[in-house]
Design an enzyme around this catalytic site. Structure first.
Site, PDB file in Angstrom:
ATOM      1  N   TRP A   7       0.831  -1.204   0.000  1.00 27.39           N
ATOM      2  CA  TRP A   7       0.000   0.000   0.000  1.00 27.39           C
ATOM      3  C   TRP A   7       0.863   1.251   0.000  1.00 27.39           C
ATOM      4  O   TRP A   7       0.546   2.230  -0.678  1.00 27.39           O
ATOM      5  CB  TRP A   7      -0.977   0.002   1.169  1.00 27.39           C
ATOM      6  CG  TRP A   7      -1.969  -1.120   1.088  1.00 27.39           C
ATOM      7  CD1 TRP A   7      -2.127  -2.139   1.976  1.00 27.39           C
ATOM      8  CD2 TRP A   7      -2.928  -1.347   0.033  1.00 27.39           C
ATOM      9  NE1 TRP A   7      -3.122  -2.984   1.546  1.00 27.39           N
ATOM     10  CE2 TRP A   7      -3.629  -2.526   0.367  1.00 27.39           C
ATOM     11  CE3 TRP A   7      -3.250  -0.680  -1.143  1.00 27.39           C
ATOM     12  CZ2 TRP A   7      -4.643  -3.042  -0.453  1.00 27.39           C
ATOM     13  CZ3 TRP A   7      -4.263  -1.190  -1.949  1.00 27.39           C
ATOM     14  CH2 TRP A   7      -4.935  -2.351  -1.600  1.00 27.39           C
ATOM     15  N   ASP A  25      -1.636   6.538   6.519  1.00 27.12           N
ATOM     16  CA  ASP A  25      -2.716   5.664   6.040  1.00 27.12           C
ATOM     17  C   ASP A  25      -3.041   4.721   7.193  1.00 27.12           C
ATOM     18  O   ASP A  25      -2.206   3.899   7.574  1.00 27.12           O
ATOM     19  CB  ASP A  25      -2.223   4.897   4.803  1.00 27.12           C
ATOM     20  CG  ASP A  25      -3.227   3.844   4.317  1.00 27.12           C
ATOM     21  OD1 ASP A  25      -4.287   3.665   4.951  1.00 27.12           O
ATOM     22  OD2 ASP A  25      -2.938   3.191   3.284  1.00 27.12           O
ATOM     23  N   LYS A  27     -12.367  -2.006   6.660  1.00 26.19           N
ATOM     24  CA  LYS A  27     -11.602  -2.880   7.542  1.00 26.19           C
ATOM     25  C   LYS A  27     -12.071  -2.789   8.991  1.00 26.19           C
ATOM     26  O   LYS A  27     -12.215  -3.796   9.636  1.00 26.19           O
ATOM     27  CB  LYS A  27     -10.130  -2.574   7.429  1.00 26.19           C
ATOM     28  CG  LYS A  27      -9.532  -3.219   6.183  1.00 26.19           C
ATOM     29  CD  LYS A  27      -8.817  -2.577   5.256  1.00 26.19           C
ATOM     30  CE  LYS A  27      -8.536  -3.249   3.965  1.00 26.19           C
ATOM     31  NZ  LYS A  27      -7.718  -2.348   3.151  1.00 26.19           N
TER      32      LYS A  27
HETATM   33  C1  LIG Z   1      -7.141  -1.877   2.024  1.00 26.22           C
HETATM   34  C2  LIG Z   1      -6.110  -0.829   2.120  1.00 26.22           C
HETATM   35  C3  LIG Z   1      -5.983   0.197   1.177  1.00 26.22           C
HETATM   36  C4  LIG Z   1      -6.835   0.264  -0.078  1.00 26.22           C
HETATM   37  O1  LIG Z   1      -8.103   0.586   0.200  1.00 26.22           O
HETATM   38  P1  LIG Z   1      -9.203   0.707  -0.966  1.00 26.22           P
HETATM   39  O2  LIG Z   1     -10.345   1.261  -0.179  1.00 26.22           O
HETATM   40  O3  LIG Z   1      -9.434  -0.645  -1.499  1.00 26.22           O
HETATM   41  O4  LIG Z   1      -8.686   1.650  -1.970  1.00 26.22           O
HETATM   42  C5  LIG Z   1      -5.038   1.158   1.388  1.00 26.22           C
HETATM   43  N1  LIG Z   1      -4.226   1.125   2.455  1.00 26.22           N
HETATM   44  C6  LIG Z   1      -4.297   0.141   3.384  1.00 26.22           C
HETATM   45  C7  LIG Z   1      -3.381   0.154   4.551  1.00 26.22           C
HETATM   46  C8  LIG Z   1      -5.247  -0.857   3.250  1.00 26.22           C
HETATM   47  O5  LIG Z   1      -5.327  -1.830   4.161  1.00 26.22           O
END
Ligand SMILES: *Cc1c(COP(=O)(O)O)cnc(C)c1O
Length: 360
Positions: free
Chosen positions: A102, A172, A196
């Site tokens: 990511w 993030d 998540k």
């Molecule tokens: C799942 C995830 C993403 C991507 O998220 P999307 O909503 O599918 O774009 C980005 N960063 C992390 C840390 C993630 O776990």
């Protein structure tokens, strides 16, 4: 049909209480005579829903007044572009720490808009750790420094934030928001996709310090400007209304559990049950450096691919689903977000012990 223990990395398990509450409110919300899905986003009823969601998140995360909370669309991945478009506005450069896929994707996307420097990376050890970084590694002239707080795929997390001086830190936290306490004031911007730990996919939370808004690159689409969404209280256009409603119910649920500190304590207990077993097992093995282990995502392996496949299959038959590791890593990964009860981890470990005895 009985509900399974769902170890999916995302979209992932949601609290049963919230699902049941949403089910009750599905057709008629309160005294509205309609579903939240059927409501105008400009209605009084929806106004109350979005305001309450924001107020609860502010309370849960102790978000100071000089930060804006935005409920956007486009997932975490859209933030990979929004962050540079809006923040790379002084020297057109940013520092990234690459701790997994990511972070790598975020850095690659940012490269389209300016100078991206990789400060550190743990790619050479397959992202099994958070790389060492010192304050002096960061460029004081960078417009921001970027980290992925919890690495969903590799199962690592930053337990101590890097010192970036006056350079705003962007984080993030898609896979760890509300799982442990975090000092918002250490960040210029934080973001998280909902799927998540917060609710159904479709809404993305952004927490941004006010002074970082309003200087987006000239060509930035209106919909990708933070200040536009902030000025309109996330109602510039139709927001993901049902996702916001559901997420709001999850915020209430987290408050009922005792808030983020209580959630963290529970998550530490859950993770310890699994990691303690991995550390003593003669067959299973964790793949991550101990000090950087994630509370949310635990990757582990067996000695052979055949055993991995057999374990995943037998676990599924026993009601422990989505334990297959990410396609780039292999093995297994147990994601244990806030909604996963402690009992789910205890039973998984009992099942792993049984599997181990059968394959000695
Ligand atoms: C799942 C995830 C993403 C991507 O998220 P999307 O909503 O599918 O774009 C980005 N960063 C992390 C840390 C993630 O776990």
């Amino acid at each position: 049909m009985q509900r399974v223990y769902n170890f999916s990395a995302g979209p992932s398990m949601l609290p049963l209480e919230v699902l049941e509450q949403a089910q009750k409110e599905f057709i008629c919300y309160g005294s509205c005579g309609m579903s939240v899905m059927e409501m105008s986003h400009r209605s009084k009823a929806f106004g109350a829903i979005i305001d309450k969601a924001q107020a609860d998140l502010r309370e849960l995360m102790h978000i100071p007044d000089h930060y804006k909370v935005l409920f956007l669309q486009g997932g975490g991945s859209t933030q990979f572009a929004m962050v540079p478009m809006n923040l790379m506005n002084k020297n057109n450069k940013a520092d990234y720490v690459v701790t997994g896929q990511w972070a790598k994707k975020a850095a690659e996307e940012a490269q389209r808009y300016g100078d991206v420097r990789i400060v550190a990376s743990s790619a050479d050890t397959t992202f099994d750790r958070i790389p060492e970084v010192n304050a002096t590694d960061f460029d004081p002239a960078a417009d921001y420094a970027y980290i992925t707080i919890n690495n969903t795929i590799y199962g690592t997390r930053w337990t101590e934030l890097p010192d970036t001086g006056n350079v705003p830190l962007v984080g993030d936290m898609s896979s760890s928001i509300l799982s442990e306490e975090i000092d918002i004031t250490k960040f210029g911007l934080l973001f998280a996709g909902a799927q998540k730990n917060l609710g159904p996919a479709g809404v993305t939370v952004v927490i941004i310090r006010e002074d970082l808004m309003g200087n987006a690159m000239e060509f930035t689409p209106t919909m990708l400007k933070y200040d536009v969404h902030a000025k309109n209280n996330s109602l510039y256009n139709t927001p993901p209304t049902y996702g916001i409603y559901f997420m709001g119910r999850v915020f209430e649920w987290v408050k009922k559990q005792g808030g983020v500190a209580a959630m963290q304590k529970k998550n530490e207990e859950k993770a310890a049950i699994l990691y303690d077993f991995l550390d003593t097992s003669s067959l299973f093995r964790g793949t991550v450096v101990k000090k950087d282990r994630s509370l949310m995502n635990a990757p582990f392996i067996l000695p052979t691919d055949e055993l991995n496949a057999a374990f995943i299959k037998e676990a599924e038959e026993a009601g422990f689903v989505n334990l297959k590791g990410h396609r780039t890593v292999g093995g297994m990964r147990a994601s244990m977000y806030n909604a996963m009860p402690k009992e789910g981890i205890e039973k998984l470990v009992q099942f792993m012990e049984k599997f181990e005895r059968a394959h000695q």
